[in-house]
Motif scaffolding. Structure first.
Motif, short mmCIF file in Angstrom:
data_model
loop_
_atom_site.label_atom_id
_atom_site.label_comp_id
_atom_site.label_asym_id
_atom_site.label_seq_id
_atom_site.Cartn_x
_atom_site.Cartn_y
_atom_site.Cartn_z
N ARG A 32 2.39 5.49 -24.70
CA ARG A 32 3.21 6.74 -25.15
C ARG A 32 3.46 7.79 -24.03
NH1 ARG A 32 0.22 8.07 -29.23
NH2 ARG A 32 1.05 6.76 -30.56
N LYS A 33 2.16 7.91 -23.22
CA LYS A 33 2.19 8.93 -22.37
C LYS A 33 3.03 8.57 -21.05
CE LYS A 33 -2.23 10.95 -23.13
NZ LYS A 33 -3.76 11.04 -22.71
N GLU A 34 3.00 7.09 -20.65
CA GLU A 34 3.83 6.47 -19.51
C GLU A 34 5.20 6.60 -19.91
OE1 GLU A 34 2.48 2.60 -18.76
OE2 GLU A 34 0.33 3.30 -18.13
N LYS A 35 5.64 6.33 -21.25
CA LYS A 35 6.75 6.47 -21.83
C LYS A 35 7.46 7.88 -21.73
CE LYS A 35 9.59 5.64 -26.15
NZ LYS A 35 9.64 5.49 -27.53
N GLU A 36 6.70 8.80 -21.87
CA GLU A 36 6.89 10.26 -22.09
C GLU A 36 7.19 10.50 -20.52
OE1 GLU A 36 4.23 12.32 -24.35
OE2 GLU A 36 4.49 11.72 -26.20
N THR A 37 6.39 10.33 -19.67
CA THR A 37 6.41 10.74 -18.25
C THR A 37 7.91 9.85 -17.92
OG1 THR A 37 4.32 10.73 -18.02
CG2 THR A 37 5.42 10.36 -15.86
N ALA A 38 8.05 8.69 -17.96
CA ALA A 38 9.14 8.01 -17.60
C ALA A 38 10.46 8.70 -18.00
CB ALA A 38 9.03 6.63 -17.96
N LEU A 39 10.36 9.11 -19.38
CA LEU A 39 11.70 9.86 -20.12
C LEU A 39 12.05 11.32 -19.08
CD1 LEU A 39 11.42 9.05 -23.76
CD2 LEU A 39 13.04 8.18 -22.06
N VAL A 40 10.88 11.93 -18.99
CA VAL A 40 10.84 13.24 -18.07
C VAL A 40 11.66 12.84 -16.93
CG1 VAL A 40 9.54 14.94 -17.15
CG2 VAL A 40 9.05 14.32 -19.76
N GLU A 41 10.94 11.81 -15.95
CA GLU A 41 11.50 11.39 -14.76
C GLU A 41 13.05 11.16 -15.04
OE1 GLU A 41 9.17 8.64 -13.21
OE2 GLU A 41 7.51 10.12 -12.92
N LEU A 42 13.35 10.26 -15.93
CA LEU A 42 14.72 9.92 -16.01
C LEU A 42 15.48 11.07 -16.40
CD1 LEU A 42 16.86 7.48 -16.16
CD2 LEU A 42 16.13 7.28 -18.47
N ARG A 43 15.08 11.86 -17.20
CA ARG A 43 15.75 13.19 -17.63
C ARG A 43 16.20 14.08 -16.26
NH1 ARG A 43 13.25 15.15 -21.70
NH2 ARG A 43 14.18 13.85 -23.35
N GLU A 44 15.18 14.18 -15.54
CA GLU A 44 15.40 14.89 -14.27
C GLU A 44 16.20 14.19 -13.25
OE1 GLU A 44 11.33 15.43 -12.87
OE2 GLU A 44 10.77 17.01 -14.02
N MET A 45 16.28 13.13 -13.42
CA MET A 45 16.85 12.38 -12.30
C MET A 45 18.59 12.39 -12.71
SD MET A 45 16.74 8.22 -11.21
CE MET A 45 17.65 7.75 -12.87
N LEU A 46 18.69 12.41 -13.95
CA LEU A 46 19.90 12.56 -14.75
C LEU A 46 20.57 13.79 -14.46
CD1 LEU A 46 19.67 10.21 -17.94
CD2 LEU A 46 21.22 9.58 -15.80
N ASN A 47 19.71 14.82 -14.67
CA ASN A 47 20.18 16.23 -14.51
C ASN A 47 20.52 16.41 -13.08
OD1 ASN A 47 19.96 16.85 -16.89
ND2 ASN A 47 18.01 17.94 -16.79
N ASP A 48 19.65 15.88 -12.08
CA ASP A 48 20.06 15.82 -10.49
C ASP A 48 21.24 15.42 -10.31
OD1 ASP A 48 17.70 17.39 -10.23
OD2 ASP A 48 16.66 15.76 -9.30
N LYS A 49 21.52 14.14 -10.92
CA LYS A 49 22.62 13.39 -10.54
C LYS A 49 24.00 14.06 -11.20
CE LYS A 49 24.75 8.73 -10.83
NZ LYS A 49 24.33 7.47 -11.44
N ARG A 50 23.79 14.60 -12.39
CA ARG A 50 25.01 15.50 -13.14
C ARG A 50 25.28 16.76 -12.22
NH1 ARG A 50 25.16 19.62 -16.89
NH2 ARG A 50 26.97 19.56 -18.05
N ALA A 51 24.17 17.31 -11.71
CA ALA A 51 24.35 18.59 -10.86
C ALA A 51 25.06 18.17 -9.68
CB ALA A 51 22.99 19.32 -10.67
N GLN A 52 24.59 17.09 -9.12
CA GLN A 52 25.38 16.57 -7.70
C GLN A 52 26.86 16.32 -8.06
OE1 GLN A 52 23.31 13.27 -6.72
NE2 GLN A 52 21.62 14.50 -5.35
#
Length: 135
Positions: free
Chosen positions: A88-108
């Motif tokens: 569950r922790k790994e999934k949450e961490t992966a989701l946070v990282e994915l969200r950050e990556m998508l936000n960065d990509k969207r910002a770009q």
């Protein structure tokens, strides 16, 4: 008369000795029967005690096995819960990282689109100015 008396005493003594021998024989026979019965009872008691001890040993062994099974089951359950928690922790961490990556990509992408928009705006503006000059 004395001889007759001695003879009767002798007969009585012989009869007494025979009866005593007979009684000794009967007493020995009874004694042997009692000993045999006692041995049989002791053997039966010993056998019953051994069987009882075996049953108690088996019951104790069964209880120990059940305790080990429950302990193993508890350990397995704890391990599963820990694994689920880690996943569950790994999934949450992966989701946070994915969200950050998508936000960065969207910002770009937004920055690129704004930059294109700005360039097109400037082109259109220049075209407008050029057309005004031409007119």
């Amino acid at each position: 008369h004395e001889r007759e008396h001695d003879r009767e005493i002798s007969e009585l003594i012989t009869k007494h000795e025979e009866e005593m021998e007979k009684l000794r024989g009967e007493l020995n026979k009874e004694h042997q029967q009692l000993l045999d019965e006692l041995r049989q009872q002791m053997a039966a008691t010993h056998k019953a005690e051994i069987e009882q001890a075996q049953l108690q040993s088996q019951a104790l062994h069964s209880l120990e096995l059940e305790a080990l099974r429950l302990s193993l089951n508890n350990m397995h359950t704890s391990q599963l819960e820990l694994t689920q928690s880690n996943l569950r922790k790994e999934k949450e961490t992966a989701l946070v990282e994915l969200r950050e990556m998508l936000n960065d990509k969207r910002a770009q992408e937004v920055a690129i689109l704004q930059s294109r928009h700005q360039l097109e705006w400037e082109k259109i503006k220049e075209q407008c100015l050029k057309e005004k000059e031409d007119l």
